[in-house]
Motif scaffolding. Structure first.
Motif, PDB file in Angstrom:
ATOM      1  N   LEU A   1      39.784  70.171  19.889  1.00  0.00           N
ATOM      2  CA  LEU A   1      40.504  69.355  20.850  1.00  0.00           C
ATOM      3  C   LEU A   1      39.534  68.591  21.745  1.00  0.00           C
ATOM      4  N   ILE A   2      38.528  69.267  22.232  1.00  0.00           N
ATOM      5  CA  ILE A   2      37.545  68.615  23.100  1.00  0.00           C
ATOM      6  C   ILE A   2      36.831  67.502  22.366  1.00  0.00           C
ATOM      7  N   PHE A   3      36.417  67.737  21.135  1.00  0.00           N
ATOM      8  CA  PHE A   3      35.668  66.732  20.400  1.00  0.00           C
ATOM      9  C   PHE A   3      36.536  65.625  19.834  1.00  0.00           C
ATOM     10  N   SER A   4      37.849  65.803  19.837  1.00  0.00           N
ATOM     11  CA  SER A   4      38.717  64.739  19.358  1.00  0.00           C
ATOM     12  C   SER A   4      39.008  63.713  20.451  1.00  0.00           C
ATOM     13  N   ILE A   5      38.742  64.070  21.695  1.00  0.00           N
ATOM     14  CA  ILE A   5      38.965  63.168  22.811  1.00  0.00           C
ATOM     15  C   ILE A   5      37.676  62.381  23.045  1.00  0.00           C
ATOM     16  N   LYS A   6      37.799  61.065  23.059  1.00  0.00           N
ATOM     17  CA  LYS A   6      36.633  60.202  23.218  1.00  0.00           C
ATOM     18  C   LYS A   6      36.590  59.615  24.622  1.00  0.00           C
ATOM     19  N   ASN A   7      35.380  59.321  25.089  1.00  0.00           N
ATOM     20  CA  ASN A   7      35.145  58.594  26.341  1.00  0.00           C
ATOM     21  C   ASN A   7      35.781  59.253  27.563  1.00  0.00           C
ATOM     22  N   ILE A   8      35.709  60.555  27.651  1.00  0.00           N
ATOM     23  CA  ILE A   8      36.213  61.244  28.830  1.00  0.00           C
ATOM     24  C   ILE A   8      35.194  61.062  29.955  1.00  0.00           C
ATOM     25  N   SER A   9      35.687  60.743  31.130  1.00  0.00           N
ATOM     26  CA  SER A   9      34.834  60.636  32.300  1.00  0.00           C
ATOM     27  C   SER A   9      35.300  61.695  33.292  1.00  0.00           C
ATOM     28  N   VAL A  10      34.453  62.670  33.557  1.00  0.00           N
ATOM     29  CA  VAL A  10      34.805  63.769  34.448  1.00  0.00           C
ATOM     30  C   VAL A  10      33.783  63.866  35.570  1.00  0.00           C
ATOM     31  N   ASN A  11      34.198  64.451  36.690  1.00  0.00           N
ATOM     32  CA  ASN A  11      33.274  64.669  37.802  1.00  0.00           C
ATOM     33  C   ASN A  11      32.370  65.842  37.441  1.00  0.00           C
ATOM     34  N   ILE A  12      31.212  65.515  36.898  1.00  0.00           N
ATOM     35  CA  ILE A  12      30.289  66.541  36.431  1.00  0.00           C
ATOM     36  C   ILE A  12      29.462  67.144  37.568  1.00  0.00           C
ATOM     37  N   ALA A  13      29.508  66.563  38.740  1.00  0.00           N
ATOM     38  CA  ALA A  13      28.754  67.103  39.870  1.00  0.00           C
ATOM     39  C   ALA A  13      29.242  68.498  40.250  1.00  0.00           C
ATOM     40  N   THR A  14      30.536  68.752  40.086  1.00  0.00           N
ATOM     41  CA  THR A  14      31.081  70.048  40.480  1.00  0.00           C
ATOM     42  C   THR A  14      30.521  71.189  39.639  1.00  0.00           C
ATOM     43  N   TRP A  15      29.942  70.870  38.487  1.00  0.00           N
ATOM     44  CA  TRP A  15      29.334  71.885  37.633  1.00  0.00           C
ATOM     45  C   TRP A  15      27.899  72.164  38.029  1.00  0.00           C
ATOM     46  N   GLY A  16      27.320  71.313  38.872  1.00  0.00           N
ATOM     47  CA  GLY A  16      25.895  71.381  39.164  1.00  0.00           C
ATOM     48  C   GLY A  16      25.529  72.273  40.330  1.00  0.00           C
ATOM     49  N   THR A  17      24.229  72.337  40.551  1.00  0.00           N
ATOM     50  CA  THR A  17      23.660  73.116  41.646  1.00  0.00           C
ATOM     51  C   THR A  17      22.994  72.154  42.626  1.00  0.00           C
ATOM     52  N   PRO A  18      23.545  72.036  43.841  1.00  0.00           N
ATOM     53  CA  PRO A  18      22.973  71.110  44.811  1.00  0.00           C
ATOM     54  C   PRO A  18      21.916  71.765  45.700  1.00  0.00           C
TER      55      PRO A  18
END
Length: 173
Positions: free
Chosen positions: A14-31
C-alpha cells in the motif's frame, strides 16, 4: 504470526503504491539548537502547538553569535518545502535573516549545507512556506549569521518524499 506477516506485506504494498506523498517529515526527526533560553527547547518547534502557549511551545536560543536550530531526519529525504511559523505574542524579528539550509553535512553544525531560502521576515503568528526544489538532505537547519542574535521558532515543518526504503517507511508507521 502468519497474519502479522500478511498485514506487513499489505501495508508495504500500500505504501509503495502511493506516489508523490508529501508528509511533514520533521516530526520524525531529532531537533537540537545552539543554546537554550529558559525552557524554549528545540523540540518545541516540532510539537504542533505554536498558537496555544507561545512561551511553552516555541524554541529559542540565547542571545549569541550565529544562533542555529537543526533537525536530524535520520535518513536522506528529497525536501520540497519548509514551513516556518513565527511566534504570535511578540518579537517577530527574532527570525529575520534566518537561512534555511538542507544537506548531509554536520560541518559547522550543518550551517555550511546548501541554502534553500533566506527568511527576510515573517509577521507575528504567521506561517510562511519556502520552496526547496527537491533538495536532498538528512539535516535541515535554520541559522542566523551575526552577533547578538536570538533565533526563535514556533513551528518547523519539513515536507518531502517518503524514502523508498521499506525499513525506513515501516519504522515510521
Amino acid at each position: 504470526e502468519q497474519h502479522l506477516y500478511e498485514i506487513y506485506i499489505f501495508v508495504t504494498l500500500l505504501i509503495f503504491s502511493i506516489k508523490n506523498i508529501s508528509v511533514n517529515i520533521a516530526t520524525w526527526g531529532t531537533p537540537v539548537q545552539s543554546t537554550l533560553a529558559y525552557n524554549w527547547y528545540a523540540q518545541n518547534a516540532l510539537d504542533g502547538l505554536s498558537f496555544k502557549k507561545p512561551s511553552s511551545s516555541c524554541s529559542s536560543t540565547d542571545n549569541q553569535t550565529n544562533p542555529w536550530w537543526r533537525v536530524d531526519l535520520s535518513s536522506v529525504y528529497r525536501v520540497s518545502r519548509v514551513v516556518i511559523t513565527n511566534r504570535l505574542d511578540c518579537c517577530p524579528e527574532k527570525i529575520d535573516g534566518a537561512e534555511i539550509r538542507i544537506g548531509n553535512s554536520l560541518e559547522n553544525n550543518g550551517n555550511n549545507n546548501p541554502i534553500c531560502a533566506v527568511i527576510s521576515s515573517i509577521p507575528a503568528g504567521v506561517s510562511s512556506t519556502y520552496t526547496c526544489n527537491n533538495m536532498d538532505g538528512r539535516y535541515v537547519s535554520l541559522f542566523i549569521p551575526g552577533d547578538s542574535r536570538i533565533l526563535t521558532l514556533c513551528e518547523v515543518e519539513v515536507y518531502g518524499e517518503v524514502n523508498n526504503s521499506p525499513h525506513t517507511v515501516l519504522a515510521r508507521i
